[in-house]
Design a protein around this motif. Sequence first.
Motif, PDB file in Angstrom:
ATOM      1  N   GLU A  21       0.837  -1.200   0.000  1.00 45.64           N
ATOM      2  CA  GLU A  21       0.000   0.000   0.000  1.00 45.64           C
ATOM      3  C   GLU A  21       0.874   1.253   0.000  1.00 45.64           C
ATOM      4  O   GLU A  21       0.575   2.225  -0.712  1.00 45.64           O
ATOM      5  CB  GLU A  21      -0.915  -0.021   1.231  1.00 45.64           C
ATOM      6  CG  GLU A  21      -2.145   0.857   1.138  1.00 45.64           C
ATOM      7  CD  GLU A  21      -3.114   0.464   0.037  1.00 45.64           C
ATOM      8  OE1 GLU A  21      -3.739   1.377  -0.529  1.00 45.64           O
ATOM      9  OE2 GLU A  21      -3.235  -0.735  -0.271  1.00 45.64           O
ATOM     10  N   ARG A  22       1.956   1.240   0.787  1.00 45.48           N
ATOM     11  CA  ARG A  22       2.883   2.380   0.800  1.00 45.48           C
ATOM     12  C   ARG A  22       3.601   2.511  -0.537  1.00 45.48           C
ATOM     13  O   ARG A  22       3.789   3.611  -1.052  1.00 45.48           O
ATOM     14  CB  ARG A  22       3.923   2.211   1.918  1.00 45.48           C
ATOM     15  CG  ARG A  22       3.387   2.296   3.312  1.00 45.48           C
ATOM     16  CD  ARG A  22       2.701   3.602   3.636  1.00 45.48           C
ATOM     17  NE  ARG A  22       3.520   4.770   3.326  1.00 45.48           N
ATOM     18  CZ  ARG A  22       3.096   6.022   3.376  1.00 45.48           C
ATOM     19  NH1 ARG A  22       1.835   6.271   3.708  1.00 45.48           N
ATOM     20  NH2 ARG A  22       3.912   7.020   3.105  1.00 45.48           N
ATOM     21  N   LEU A  23       3.998   1.387  -1.103  1.00 44.79           N
ATOM     22  CA  LEU A  23       4.752   1.382  -2.355  1.00 44.79           C
ATOM     23  C   LEU A  23       3.941   1.966  -3.518  1.00 44.79           C
ATOM     24  O   LEU A  23       4.454   2.732  -4.329  1.00 44.79           O
ATOM     25  CB  LEU A  23       5.179  -0.059  -2.673  1.00 44.79           C
ATOM     26  CG  LEU A  23       5.910  -0.294  -4.003  1.00 44.79           C
ATOM     27  CD1 LEU A  23       7.290   0.364  -3.961  1.00 44.79           C
ATOM     28  CD2 LEU A  23       6.046  -1.787  -4.281  1.00 44.79           C
ATOM     29  N   LEU A  24       2.666   1.594  -3.582  1.00 43.98           N
ATOM     30  CA  LEU A  24       1.820   1.988  -4.723  1.00 43.98           C
ATOM     31  C   LEU A  24       0.932   3.192  -4.413  1.00 43.98           C
ATOM     32  O   LEU A  24       0.015   3.490  -5.175  1.00 43.98           O
ATOM     33  CB  LEU A  24       0.954   0.792  -5.151  1.00 43.98           C
ATOM     34  CG  LEU A  24       1.725  -0.460  -5.586  1.00 43.98           C
ATOM     35  CD1 LEU A  24       0.765  -1.615  -5.811  1.00 43.98           C
ATOM     36  CD2 LEU A  24       2.539  -0.195  -6.841  1.00 43.98           C
ATOM     37  N   ASP A  25       1.208   3.858  -3.313  1.00 42.64           N
ATOM     38  CA  ASP A  25       0.365   4.973  -2.882  1.00 42.64           C
ATOM     39  C   ASP A  25       0.174   6.035  -3.972  1.00 42.64           C
ATOM     40  O   ASP A  25      -0.944   6.413  -4.312  1.00 42.64           O
ATOM     41  CB  ASP A  25       0.989   5.605  -1.624  1.00 42.64           C
ATOM     42  CG  ASP A  25       0.154   6.751  -1.081  1.00 42.64           C
ATOM     43  OD1 ASP A  25      -0.913   6.473  -0.523  1.00 42.64           O
ATOM     44  OD2 ASP A  25       0.574   7.914  -1.238  1.00 42.64           O
ATOM     45  N   LYS A  26       1.277   6.510  -4.567  1.00 39.62           N
ATOM     46  CA  LYS A  26       1.201   7.567  -5.591  1.00 39.62           C
ATOM     47  C   LYS A  26       0.479   7.077  -6.834  1.00 39.62           C
ATOM     48  O   LYS A  26      -0.335   7.790  -7.437  1.00 39.62           O
ATOM     49  CB  LYS A  26       2.613   8.043  -5.959  1.00 39.62           C
ATOM     50  CG  LYS A  26       3.300   8.844  -4.869  1.00 39.62           C
ATOM     51  CD  LYS A  26       4.714   9.198  -5.291  1.00 39.62           C
ATOM     52  CE  LYS A  26       5.452   9.884  -4.140  1.00 39.62           C
ATOM     53  NZ  LYS A  26       6.883  10.077  -4.456  1.00 39.62           N
ATOM     54  N   ILE A  27       0.798   5.852  -7.244  1.00 38.94           N
ATOM     55  CA  ILE A  27       0.195   5.296  -8.468  1.00 38.94           C
ATOM     56  C   ILE A  27      -1.310   5.134  -8.295  1.00 38.94           C
ATOM     57  O   ILE A  27      -2.094   5.477  -9.181  1.00 38.94           O
ATOM     58  CB  ILE A  27       0.853   3.935  -8.828  1.00 38.94           C
ATOM     59  CG1 ILE A  27       2.340   4.142  -9.116  1.00 38.94           C
ATOM     60  CG2 ILE A  27       0.162   3.277 -10.007  1.00 38.94           C
ATOM     61  CD1 ILE A  27       3.163   2.874  -9.140  1.00 38.94           C
ATOM     62  N   LEU A  28      -1.732   4.627  -7.138  1.00 43.30           N
ATOM     63  CA  LEU A  28      -3.164   4.436  -6.878  1.00 43.30           C
ATOM     64  C   LEU A  28      -3.901   5.778  -6.837  1.00 43.30           C
ATOM     65  O   LEU A  28      -5.054   5.883  -7.267  1.00 43.30           O
ATOM     66  CB  LEU A  28      -3.372   3.684  -5.556  1.00 43.30           C
ATOM     67  CG  LEU A  28      -2.963   2.212  -5.537  1.00 43.30           C
ATOM     68  CD1 LEU A  28      -2.883   1.693  -4.118  1.00 43.30           C
ATOM     69  CD2 LEU A  28      -3.926   1.364  -6.349  1.00 43.30           C
ATOM     70  N   PHE A  29      -3.219   6.821  -6.348  1.00 41.45           N
ATOM     71  CA  PHE A  29      -3.834   8.147  -6.259  1.00 41.45           C
ATOM     72  C   PHE A  29      -3.973   8.785  -7.648  1.00 41.45           C
ATOM     73  O   PHE A  29      -5.000   9.384  -7.968  1.00 41.45           O
ATOM     74  CB  PHE A  29      -3.002   9.043  -5.335  1.00 41.45           C
ATOM     75  CG  PHE A  29      -3.642  10.366  -5.030  1.00 41.45           C
ATOM     76  CD1 PHE A  29      -4.573  10.469  -4.005  1.00 41.45           C
ATOM     77  CD2 PHE A  29      -3.341  11.508  -5.771  1.00 41.45           C
ATOM     78  CE1 PHE A  29      -5.187  11.673  -3.718  1.00 41.45           C
ATOM     79  CE2 PHE A  29      -3.951  12.718  -5.494  1.00 41.45           C
ATOM     80  CZ  PHE A  29      -4.872  12.808  -4.466  1.00 41.45           C
ATOM     81  N   ASP A  30      -2.930   8.646  -8.464  1.00 43.24           N
ATOM     82  CA  ASP A  30      -2.916   9.311  -9.779  1.00 43.24           C
ATOM     83  C   ASP A  30      -3.460   8.446 -10.910  1.00 43.24           C
ATOM     84  O   ASP A  30      -3.507   8.900 -12.062  1.00 43.24           O
ATOM     85  CB  ASP A  30      -1.475   9.725 -10.138  1.00 43.24           C
ATOM     86  CG  ASP A  30      -0.913  10.743  -9.149  1.00 43.24           C
ATOM     87  OD1 ASP A  30      -1.719  11.560  -8.627  1.00 43.24           O
ATOM     88  OD2 ASP A  30       0.306  10.724  -8.889  1.00 43.24           O
ATOM     89  N   ALA A  31      -3.850   7.213 -10.611  1.00 45.00           N
ATOM     90  CA  ALA A  31      -4.253   6.249 -11.654  1.00 45.00           C
ATOM     91  C   ALA A  31      -5.252   6.785 -12.690  1.00 45.00           C
ATOM     92  O   ALA A  31      -5.087   6.535 -13.887  1.00 45.00           O
ATOM     93  CB  ALA A  31      -4.793   4.974 -11.006  1.00 45.00           C
ATOM     94  N   PRO A  32      -6.313   7.537 -12.290  1.00 46.67           N
ATOM     95  CA  PRO A  32      -7.279   7.994 -13.311  1.00 46.67           C
ATOM     96  C   PRO A  32      -6.658   8.873 -14.396  1.00 46.67           C
ATOM     97  O   PRO A  32      -7.181   8.958 -15.504  1.00 46.67           O
ATOM     98  CB  PRO A  32      -8.298   8.798 -12.477  1.00 46.67           C
ATOM     99  CG  PRO A  32      -8.172   8.267 -11.094  1.00 46.67           C
ATOM    100  CD  PRO A  32      -6.736   7.908 -10.935  1.00 46.67           C
ATOM    101  N   ASP A  33      -5.507   9.527 -14.082  1.00 46.60           N
ATOM    102  CA  ASP A  33      -4.870  10.432 -15.057  1.00 46.60           C
ATOM    103  C   ASP A  33      -3.629   9.832 -15.718  1.00 46.60           C
ATOM    104  O   ASP A  33      -2.974  10.493 -16.514  1.00 46.60           O
ATOM    105  CB  ASP A  33      -4.476  11.748 -14.355  1.00 46.60           C
ATOM    106  CG  ASP A  33      -5.687  12.431 -13.735  1.00 46.60           C
ATOM    107  OD1 ASP A  33      -6.733  12.486 -14.407  1.00 46.60           O
ATOM    108  OD2 ASP A  33      -5.594  12.879 -12.575  1.00 46.60           O
TER     109      ASP A  33
END
Length: 456
Positions: free
Chosen positions: A414-426
């Motif tokens: 969850e920490r590792l993919l935090d940024k990717i999961l947040f920005d995924a729609p864009d």
Amino acid sequence: MKTLKPYEIVEELDKYIIGQHDAKRSVAIALRNRWRRRQVSDDLKDEIAPKNIILIGPTGVGKTEISRRLAKLSDSPFIKVEASKFTEVGYVGRDVESMVRDLVELTINFIKSEEQEIVKVKAKEIAEERMLDLLLPNNSKKSTEEHENGGDVEKEPDEEILKPKSSTREKLRKMLTEGRLDERYVDMDVSERVMPVVEIFSNVGMEEMGINLKDMFGSMLPKSTKKRKVVVPEAMEILTQEEAQRLVDMDKVVQKGIEKVEQSGIIFLDEIDKIVGSDRGHGPDISREGVQRDLLPIVEGCNVNTKYGPVKTDHVLFIASGAFHTSKPSDLIPELQGRFPIRVNLNSLGRDDFSRILVEPKNALVLQYKALLKTENVELHFEDDSIAEIAKFAEEVNERTENIGARRLHTLMERLLDKILFDAPDIDHDVNIDAEYVRKELESIKQNVDLSRYIL
């Protein structure tokens, strides 16, 4: 169970749990023995007791998962109970029976849902007729009521008059089936039960008297209905549900549920080491030994009174688990020890285990995150070196903070993919995770010991 041999049960468990071969063998044998017992002659069948198991190992190594998957595999009623909750303030001896009552309740509700699914087609047919009655009120019913209330006896509904109504009904049926009435609203009576605002707390043991206060008060209170304007699809769903409930024979469901619990129920007693007291002989330790003595008759086999009737626990399989860091299974009272003849040690998880857990099981974490991001049209790729790096971090953090086994992987991912999961729609490109990316995201947190205790 007839078709599943012990080695096949182990193979099925291997699809979800990495390692712990000894534990898988033990539960596979216990499960197969249940099937074997049913093939034995009646005079000996009741004499064969289940071989209960104690799984010994630290948290996060797969104890609960093995038991849960085993129950799912054999379609057995399953419930997990924290044994430590019975040592809380206000504990009364009969509280331990609640786990059997909860298991019966869960099983009956599950069987009820299955039975409703079986009669769903028939229920839908009846619901369709009721829906047509709502869309096209039947005037012949009205004339029947007039006749009963002293209307003209000679009046008979004319066949020529009924024919157009019949053809209109069939046209409406066709439109309903084709979904052309989905936008239309209908007025219907929806039943709602008026329940008291104050929760009713009953004394322990009321089930023994055959009294269930909640049900009793519920049946005494009047059922009220209110008019609701709903779209046709929602109305069809409500009507189908009502008819499915009417078509199900609840006596048969209860009988089947109790039999299933008695013959194939599995109760998972977690943290059993927390009810093992030391030799000090005062304070809460007395309570812990008392809990063991209260558990004993249920594990040995007794009748537990439920609102559906008595349930025998003689052939319920009990799987207990505990870390046993400060105690050992031999610290349990001798009578309870004798009821858990099989003890299995589970191994602590290392770096290689973490690497396999991330990618091999059917529900592997890497597969889960890939599927989640695919819904945003983002393809997520993990390089082999990134998997090894995540496993290395998991091992190191477990050593430095608290060893919580494979559960640490959830936090790290969850920490590792935090940024990717947040920005995924864009994001409009594929994302590759390599060892360098893992180090960049997690190294700073790991180096700060205080921060890692809170975040990882």
